[in-house]
Write a protein that holds these residues in place. Sequence first.
Motif, PDB file in Angstrom:
ATOM      1  N   GLU A 187       6.959  -9.022   2.793  1.00  0.00           N
ATOM      2  CA  GLU A 187       8.274  -9.482   2.355  1.00  0.00           C
ATOM      3  C   GLU A 187       8.181 -10.806   1.586  1.00  0.00           C
ATOM      4  OE1 GLU A 187      10.919 -10.036   5.702  1.00  0.00           O
ATOM      5  OE2 GLU A 187      12.476  -8.966   4.607  1.00  0.00           O
ATOM      6  N   GLU A 188       7.180 -11.621   1.924  1.00  0.00           N
ATOM      7  CA  GLU A 188       7.028 -12.923   1.263  1.00  0.00           C
ATOM      8  C   GLU A 188       6.630 -12.751  -0.199  1.00  0.00           C
ATOM      9  OE1 GLU A 188       4.009 -16.711   1.410  1.00  0.00           O
ATOM     10  OE2 GLU A 188       4.297 -15.571   3.252  1.00  0.00           O
ATOM     11  N   LYS A 189       5.688 -11.839  -0.477  1.00  0.00           N
ATOM     12  CA  LYS A 189       5.162 -11.668  -1.834  1.00  0.00           C
ATOM     13  C   LYS A 189       5.992 -10.717  -2.697  1.00  0.00           C
ATOM     14  CE  LYS A 189       1.147 -13.956  -1.602  1.00  0.00           C
ATOM     15  NZ  LYS A 189       0.671 -14.915  -2.570  1.00  0.00           N
ATOM     16  N   ALA A 190       6.682  -9.777  -2.062  1.00  0.00           N
ATOM     17  CA  ALA A 190       7.437  -8.776  -2.824  1.00  0.00           C
ATOM     18  C   ALA A 190       8.811  -8.558  -2.188  1.00  0.00           C
ATOM     19  CB  ALA A 190       6.649  -7.474  -2.895  1.00  0.00           C
ATOM     20  N   PRO A 191       9.648  -9.612  -2.145  1.00  0.00           N
ATOM     21  CA  PRO A 191      10.919  -9.510  -1.406  1.00  0.00           C
ATOM     22  C   PRO A 191      11.871  -8.432  -1.924  1.00  0.00           C
ATOM     23  CG  PRO A 191      10.842 -11.518  -2.742  1.00  0.00           C
ATOM     24  CD  PRO A 191       9.471 -10.922  -2.770  1.00  0.00           C
ATOM     25  N   LYS A 192      11.994  -8.303  -3.236  1.00  0.00           N
ATOM     26  CA  LYS A 192      12.923  -7.299  -3.785  1.00  0.00           C
ATOM     27  C   LYS A 192      12.405  -5.887  -3.536  1.00  0.00           C
ATOM     28  CE  LYS A 192      14.503 -10.498  -7.302  1.00  0.00           C
ATOM     29  NZ  LYS A 192      14.341 -10.944  -8.665  1.00  0.00           N
ATOM     30  N   THR A 193      11.109  -5.702  -3.677  1.00  0.00           N
ATOM     31  CA  THR A 193      10.515  -4.384  -3.485  1.00  0.00           C
ATOM     32  C   THR A 193      10.592  -3.963  -2.022  1.00  0.00           C
ATOM     33  OG1 THR A 193       9.029  -4.842  -5.328  1.00  0.00           O
ATOM     34  CG2 THR A 193       8.446  -2.997  -3.887  1.00  0.00           C
ATOM     35  N   VAL A 194      10.325  -4.904  -1.110  1.00  0.00           N
ATOM     36  CA  VAL A 194      10.398  -4.592   0.322  1.00  0.00           C
ATOM     37  C   VAL A 194      11.839  -4.248   0.696  1.00  0.00           C
ATOM     38  CG1 VAL A 194      10.226  -5.593   2.649  1.00  0.00           C
ATOM     39  CG2 VAL A 194       8.342  -5.871   0.997  1.00  0.00           C
TER      40      VAL A 194
ATOM     41  N   TYR B 235      15.742   2.454   1.429  1.00  0.00           N
ATOM     42  CA  TYR B 235      15.490   3.903   1.411  1.00  0.00           C
ATOM     43  C   TYR B 235      15.145   4.413   2.813  1.00  0.00           C
ATOM     44  CZ  TYR B 235      15.655   4.285  -3.689  1.00  0.00           C
ATOM     45  OH  TYR B 235      16.074   4.290  -4.999  1.00  0.00           O
ATOM     46  N   VAL B 236      14.374   3.622   3.570  1.00  0.00           N
ATOM     47  CA  VAL B 236      14.032   4.036   4.943  1.00  0.00           C
ATOM     48  C   VAL B 236      15.309   4.128   5.777  1.00  0.00           C
ATOM     49  CG1 VAL B 236      12.845   3.363   7.077  1.00  0.00           C
ATOM     50  CG2 VAL B 236      11.688   3.088   4.861  1.00  0.00           C
ATOM     51  N   LYS B 237      16.151   3.090   5.713  1.00  0.00           N
ATOM     52  CA  LYS B 237      17.390   3.049   6.510  1.00  0.00           C
ATOM     53  C   LYS B 237      18.336   4.196   6.171  1.00  0.00           C
ATOM     54  CE  LYS B 237      17.367  -1.982   6.843  1.00  0.00           C
ATOM     55  NZ  LYS B 237      17.934  -3.209   6.239  1.00  0.00           N
TER      56      LYS B 237
ATOM     57  N   LYS C 175      19.439   2.256  -8.022  1.00  0.00           N
ATOM     58  CA  LYS C 175      19.028   1.580  -9.247  1.00  0.00           C
ATOM     59  C   LYS C 175      17.572   1.119  -9.136  1.00  0.00           C
ATOM     60  CE  LYS C 175      21.548  -1.694 -10.658  1.00  0.00           C
ATOM     61  NZ  LYS C 175      22.453  -2.860 -10.787  1.00  0.00           N
ATOM     62  N   PRO C 176      16.848   1.071 -10.270  1.00  0.00           N
ATOM     63  CA  PRO C 176      15.455   0.589 -10.240  1.00  0.00           C
ATOM     64  C   PRO C 176      15.371  -0.850  -9.753  1.00  0.00           C
ATOM     65  CG  PRO C 176      15.953   1.635 -12.339  1.00  0.00           C
ATOM     66  CD  PRO C 176      17.258   1.496 -11.603  1.00  0.00           C
ATOM     67  N   VAL C 177      14.216  -1.180  -9.209  1.00  0.00           N
ATOM     68  CA  VAL C 177      13.965  -2.528  -8.703  1.00  0.00           C
ATOM     69  C   VAL C 177      13.085  -3.278  -9.705  1.00  0.00           C
ATOM     70  CG1 VAL C 177      11.938  -1.812  -7.338  1.00  0.00           C
ATOM     71  CG2 VAL C 177      13.242  -3.835  -6.656  1.00  0.00           C
ATOM     72  N   GLU C 178      13.289  -4.568  -9.792  1.00  0.00           N
ATOM     73  CA  GLU C 178      12.508  -5.404 -10.699  1.00  0.00           C
ATOM     74  C   GLU C 178      11.033  -5.384 -10.302  1.00  0.00           C
ATOM     75  OE1 GLU C 178      14.136  -9.354 -11.129  1.00  0.00           O
ATOM     76  OE2 GLU C 178      12.146 -10.173 -11.514  1.00  0.00           O
TER      77      GLU C 178
ATOM     78  N   SER D  14      11.058   0.204 -13.691  1.00  0.00           N
ATOM     79  CA  SER D  14      11.716   1.487 -13.435  1.00  0.00           C
ATOM     80  C   SER D  14      11.468   2.053 -12.041  1.00  0.00           C
ATOM     81  CB  SER D  14      11.258   2.506 -14.490  1.00  0.00           C
ATOM     82  OG  SER D  14       9.859   2.706 -14.385  1.00  0.00           O
ATOM     83  N   ALA D  15      10.774   1.328 -11.165  1.00  0.00           N
ATOM     84  CA  ALA D  15      10.486   1.856  -9.826  1.00  0.00           C
ATOM     85  C   ALA D  15      11.768   2.051  -9.035  1.00  0.00           C
ATOM     86  CB  ALA D  15       9.549   0.911  -9.086  1.00  0.00           C
ATOM     87  N   THR D  16      11.858   3.191  -8.352  1.00  0.00           N
ATOM     88  CA  THR D  16      13.017   3.445  -7.492  1.00  0.00           C
ATOM     89  C   THR D  16      12.528   3.745  -6.071  1.00  0.00           C
ATOM     90  OG1 THR D  16      13.088   5.754  -8.254  1.00  0.00           O
ATOM     91  CG2 THR D  16      14.583   4.176  -9.339  1.00  0.00           C
ATOM     92  N   SER D  17      12.303   5.019  -5.747  1.00  0.00           N
ATOM     93  CA  SER D  17      11.918   5.356  -4.365  1.00  0.00           C
ATOM     94  C   SER D  17      10.461   5.771  -4.217  1.00  0.00           C
ATOM     95  CB  SER D  17      12.806   6.487  -3.848  1.00  0.00           C
ATOM     96  OG  SER D  17      12.539   7.696  -4.543  1.00  0.00           O
ATOM     97  N   GLN D  18       9.826   6.233  -5.295  1.00  0.00           N
ATOM     98  CA  GLN D  18       8.469   6.755  -5.158  1.00  0.00           C
ATOM     99  C   GLN D  18       7.457   5.624  -5.009  1.00  0.00           C
ATOM    100  OE1 GLN D  18       7.248   9.912  -7.789  1.00  0.00           O
ATOM    101  NE2 GLN D  18       9.344  10.656  -7.990  1.00  0.00           N
TER     102      GLN D  18
END
Length: 171
Positions: free
Chosen positions: A23-30, A36-38, A72-75, A99-103
Amino acid sequence: MVDMPPVVELDTSMGAIVIELNEEKAPKTVENFLNYVKSGHYDGTIFHRIIDGFMIQGGGMDADMNEKATNKPVENEADNGLKNNAGTIAMARTQDPHSATSQFFVNVKDNDFLNHSGKNMQGWGYTVFGKVTSGMDVIEKMRGVPTGRFGMHADVPKEPVVINSATIITQ
């Protein structure tokens, strides 16, 4: 007191995979992945692309290879210093760096060419946001499944490798 990193377990048709998220290095991605998990998005999806000696990719299609709707895609956060080394998890995307979303995919070897090298189309890389802490034996089994073509898709397991459920263990 040390904050515990978020941990997610993927219960797959081949066994459990536990992933510790950074979460520290990739907060938006996490945050994106946890959302998606929730929501239950990953439940019933498959690993639809398995390339031994490269990576296993999943999180976007059901067992009939139908793509699920996404948010929506994540940065792209690939410039966070984390590397696409064996056992790490990263976001899949199209040619568009943001363009990353859920995969997502799990690297099964060090894939240096996927790392960030510059903020341009060729250099953005793929955001690493965690690592497998348990279940690499399951990943090893997945690497060996027979694959083939399914429509326009290559490297698709001939027998679906299903994510039965994704569960947050700690957050």
